[in-house]
Design an enzyme around this catalytic site. Structure first.
Site, mmCIF file in Angstrom:
data_model
loop_
_atom_site.group_PDB
_atom_site.id
_atom_site.type_symbol
_atom_site.label_atom_id
_atom_site.label_comp_id
_atom_site.label_asym_id
_atom_site.label_seq_id
_atom_site.Cartn_x
_atom_site.Cartn_y
_atom_site.Cartn_z
ATOM 1 N N SER A 63 0.798 -1.239 0.000
ATOM 2 C CA SER A 63 0.000 0.000 0.000
ATOM 3 C C SER A 63 0.822 1.277 0.000
ATOM 4 O O SER A 63 0.249 2.361 -0.172
ATOM 5 C CB SER A 63 -0.941 0.019 1.202
ATOM 6 N N LYS A 66 0.231 3.321 -2.901
ATOM 7 C CA LYS A 66 -0.939 4.203 -3.009
ATOM 8 C C LYS A 66 -0.537 5.679 -2.965
ATOM 9 O O LYS A 66 -1.228 6.534 -3.508
ATOM 10 C CB LYS A 66 -1.951 3.890 -1.901
ATOM 11 N N TYR A 188 -3.552 -2.203 -10.383
ATOM 12 C CA TYR A 188 -3.443 -1.968 -8.932
ATOM 13 C C TYR A 188 -2.534 -3.025 -8.290
ATOM 14 O O TYR A 188 -1.624 -2.691 -7.513
ATOM 15 C CB TYR A 188 -4.846 -1.989 -8.306
ATOM 16 N N TYR A 240 -4.154 3.116 8.195
ATOM 17 C CA TYR A 240 -5.442 2.467 8.379
ATOM 18 C C TYR A 240 -6.166 3.034 9.593
ATOM 19 O O TYR A 240 -6.032 4.213 9.894
ATOM 20 C CB TYR A 240 -5.272 0.928 8.475
ATOM 21 N N VAL A 258 1.198 -3.757 3.742
ATOM 22 C CA VAL A 258 1.195 -5.076 4.391
ATOM 23 C C VAL A 258 2.460 -5.895 4.104
ATOM 24 O O VAL A 258 2.616 -6.983 4.645
ATOM 25 C CB VAL A 258 -0.075 -5.908 4.064
HETATM 26 N N1 GLU Z 1 -2.246 -5.214 -2.147
HETATM 27 C C1 GLU Z 1 -2.789 -5.175 -0.819
HETATM 28 C C2 GLU Z 1 -4.303 -5.244 -0.878
HETATM 29 O O1 GLU Z 1 -4.851 -4.613 -1.729
HETATM 30 C C3 GLU Z 1 -2.331 -3.919 -0.149
HETATM 31 C C4 GLU Z 1 -2.852 -3.794 1.242
HETATM 32 C C5 GLU Z 1 -1.996 -2.941 2.122
HETATM 33 O O2 GLU Z 1 -0.765 -2.915 1.998
HETATM 34 O O3 GLU Z 1 -2.593 -2.270 2.951
HETATM 35 O O4 GLU Z 1 -4.939 -5.909 -0.123
#
Ligand code: GLU
Length: 305
Positions: A63, A66, A188, A240, A258
């Site tokens: 993530s 992102k 993604y 989060y 993650v």
């Molecule tokens: N590729 C992971 C998902 O979409 C990323 C989640 C994360 O790192 O928070 O679930």
């Protein structure tokens, strides 16, 4: 205190939690990572790097991608991007669909999975080869042409991507989606599967501490105000549902993934990237978060200081 000493202290003091938490296994390929690794790197705007332990080992950025997806989309769309995605925190997990239905297909923020999928959809309308564009921007900002995405992690996430598909279809049903769902999910997952080390990610994030301009290559990725706003979203939503606690304990704009990485911005000064694969209940690396807390407190780095 010099950076070397601050990092040494954080390495020593964070070692007490080195066995706490579990490696993410809902993406099967991530479960194969050696769990007790730990790396940390500080990059400053004058070009210095200070690092310790496994700071050169590459890991799955997940993530943290992102932040870079948002940067490309914010650059391309400006403020009109916010018609697709909001700017508010959420108390639900990053992959939850509950709010998305209640709030008519507009995700709360770009760091939740629904938000990142909406951002990826927006980007795909501008880039035919978004995977390559993402890899290229990471190579440029990290200063390393070897950076790429890991095809095992990519395939592994794609094989268990039902929730990503469901999220995208739900947004589509609310009229907040333009491209073919499968293509957006692929782009993604490829972005999440990019691998980089703490040193590379710390370098790549420097533009956020520098008014939106990459201090190495000189490219203006975002305006100064846009960079401030991305940092505000990192502070309020980047870890989060723990983001409030992160602001309290660390006091820095932060984005976790993650894969166990956490990128923190020191506005006007530099960045810190910490990595350790074992995650706590909300999906943030236990040891990386601890190390950032120790460093921020020891060096008085909180943006509120
Ligand atoms: N590729 C992971 C998902 O979409 C990323 C989640 C994360 O790192 O928070 O679930």
């Amino acid at each position: 205190m010099p950076w070397t000493q601050i990092l040494e202290r954080a390495v020593a003091l964070s070692a007490s939690c080195r066995h706490e938490g579990e490696v993410a296994d809902y993406i099967p390929a991530l479960a194969d990572v050696a769990p007790d690794q730990f790396g940390i790197a500080v990059a400053t705007l004058d070009g210095s790097i200070h690092s310790a332990q496994d700071s050169q080992t590459r890991f799955s950025i997940q993530s943290i991608s992102k932040v870079f997806l948002l940067t490309l989309a914010y650059h391309a769309y400006g403020e009109s991007l916010w018609t697709r995605v909001g700017q508010s925190p959420s108390t639900n997990p990053f992959n939850s669909l509950i709010e998305l239905e209640l709030e008519r297909g507009i995700p709360r923020n770009p760091f939740l999975n629904p938000g990142a999928l909406a951002v990826t959809d927006a980007l795909l309308s501008r880039h035919t080869h978004l995977e390559s564009a993402m890899v290229a921007v990471m190579r440029e900002l990290a200063g390393n042409p070897d950076i790429n995405y890991d095809s095992d992690v990519f395939d592994s996430e794609l094989r268990c991507a039902s929730r990503h598909h469901a999220t995208a279809h739900l947004m589509q049903s609310h009229g907040n989606f333009s491209n073919e769902v499968g293509e957006v999910v692929r782009a993604y997952c490829a972005s999440c599967a990019i691998e980089a080390s703490c040193v590379e990610l710390a370098r790549a994030g420097l533009f956020l501490a520098n008014g939106g301009r990459d201090p190495q290559g000189g490219r203006q990725l975002l305006s100064a105000q846009q960079a401030q706003r991305v940092c505000a979203l990192m502070l309020t939503t980047g870890t989060y549902e723990n983001s409030g606690m992160t602001a309290f304990a660390i006091g820095l704009p932060t984005k976790s993934g993650v894969g166990g990485g956490v990128l923190a911005v020191l506005p006007g000064r530099g960045t810190i990237c910490a990595w350790s694969p074992r995650l706590g209940a909300s999906g943030n690396s236990v040891r990386a978060m601890k190390a950032l807390e120790l460093i921020s407190n020891a060096a008085g780095l909180s943006v509120f200081a």
